[in-house]
Motif scaffolding. Structure first.
Motif, short mmCIF file in Angstrom:
data_model
loop_
_atom_site.label_atom_id
_atom_site.label_comp_id
_atom_site.label_asym_id
_atom_site.label_seq_id
_atom_site.Cartn_x
_atom_site.Cartn_y
_atom_site.Cartn_z
N SER A 118 52.63 -78.59 -0.10
CA SER A 118 51.81 -79.36 0.83
C SER A 118 51.08 -78.44 1.80
O SER A 118 49.90 -78.65 2.11
CB SER A 118 52.69 -80.36 1.60
N ASN A 119 51.76 -77.41 2.30
CA ASN A 119 51.11 -76.45 3.19
C ASN A 119 50.01 -75.69 2.47
O ASN A 119 48.94 -75.42 3.04
CB ASN A 119 52.14 -75.46 3.73
N ALA A 120 50.26 -75.34 1.21
CA ALA A 120 49.25 -74.61 0.44
C ALA A 120 48.00 -75.46 0.23
O ALA A 120 46.88 -74.95 0.18
CB ALA A 120 49.83 -74.19 -0.91
N ILE A 121 48.19 -76.77 0.12
CA ILE A 121 47.05 -77.68 -0.03
C ILE A 121 46.32 -77.85 1.30
O ILE A 121 45.09 -77.88 1.34
CB ILE A 121 47.53 -79.06 -0.53
N LYS A 122 47.07 -77.90 2.40
CA LYS A 122 46.49 -78.22 3.71
C LYS A 122 45.79 -77.04 4.38
O LYS A 122 44.68 -77.20 4.91
CB LYS A 122 47.59 -78.74 4.63
N ASN A 150 45.00 -70.01 -1.92
CA ASN A 150 43.72 -69.43 -1.49
C ASN A 150 43.38 -69.88 -0.07
O ASN A 150 42.24 -70.17 0.25
CB ASN A 150 42.60 -69.83 -2.46
N GLY A 151 44.41 -69.97 0.76
CA GLY A 151 44.25 -70.52 2.10
C GLY A 151 43.75 -69.54 3.14
O GLY A 151 43.25 -68.46 2.82
N ILE A 152 43.94 -69.93 4.39
CA ILE A 152 43.39 -69.17 5.52
C ILE A 152 44.20 -67.91 5.81
O ILE A 152 43.71 -67.00 6.50
CB ILE A 152 43.33 -70.04 6.78
N GLY A 153 45.43 -67.83 5.32
CA GLY A 153 46.25 -66.66 5.55
C GLY A 153 46.94 -66.68 6.90
O GLY A 153 46.67 -67.53 7.76
#
Length: 225
Positions: A118-122, A150-153
């Motif tokens: 869920s965090n990876a999606i958000k 591929n998130g904000i890091g």
């Protein structure tokens, strides 16, 4: 008991502000109407915080039996649980390889994997389609599950504290949440003999991992004399 006492005034705040909006909402000037809506939103967020704190507290007291768990089935359950979220964000989740059986607790693993996915999606930049790669890695007698996004890091100075309670790195209106999800993951895995970690850089996504004992190599129960 504490949660019940906290919820009583919370329900009153939420209920009376909702009645105010329903009964004289048409007569309220825009700023007053905005205030009533903010009260309801804050009450709802506080209720979520109480729920998450209850879950975190239970992890320290409830019995968590450890046994054979099929991670493939857990992953399927989590995908079904997050189906609407995945569809809304058009998230792409790729599983590389077969997830083996591990020594753990099914409910804890379901909660942990759901939070990490869920965090990876958000936590992705605006207008970005989430792309998540999940893969297993054998490490001696342990299995490590990687969740790459591929998130904000995450900045290096924050890597050591994100698994604490109420550790939020972003404003509520940018990325909503209670700041307890990763603490639940860490405490739950710790209770069943596992652990969690992360590798990340700002702007280059994150690679979360959770590590568990493989079931085939799990120690046999000690025989009573």
């Amino acid at each position: 008991s504490i949660a019940h006492d906290l919820r009583a005034p919370l329900r009153a705040m939420s209920g009376f502000s909702e009645l105010l909006a329903q009964e004289i909402g048409a007569d309220l000037y825009p700023q007053a109407k905005d205030y009533a809506e903010r009260i309801q939103q804050s009450a709802a967020r506080m209720d979520n915080l109480i729920n998450d704190l209850l879950q975190y507290g239970r992890l320290n007291t409830i019995d968590l039996p450890v046994q054979e768990v099929d991670l493939e089935k857990v992953f399927a359950e989590v995908r079904h649980q997050l189906a609407s979220e995945i569809e809304r964000c058009q998230a792409q989740i790729v599983k590389k390889g077969t997830l083996p059986r591990v020594f753990g607790n099914r409910v804890v693993l379901q909660v942990a994997l759901a939070n990490l996915l869920s965090n990876a999606i958000k936590f992705v930049p605006p207008q970005t389609r989430p792309k998540i790669i999940l893969r297993p890695e054998i490490r001696q007698d342990y299995l490590r599950i990687w969740i790459q996004d591929n998130g904000i890091g995450i900045a290096p100075e924050n890597l050591g504290k994100i698994f604490g309670v109420f550790q939020r790195l972003h404003k509520q209106d940018t990325y909503p949440g209670t700041g307890i999800g990763l603490a639940l993951v860490s405490k739950g895995l710790e209770r069943i003999g596992g652990r969690v970690g992360v590798e990340s850089e700002i702007g280059r996504g994150s690679r979360f991992w959770m590590e568990l004992k493989q079931f085939e190599r799990a120690p046999a129960p000690r025989q009573l004399p």
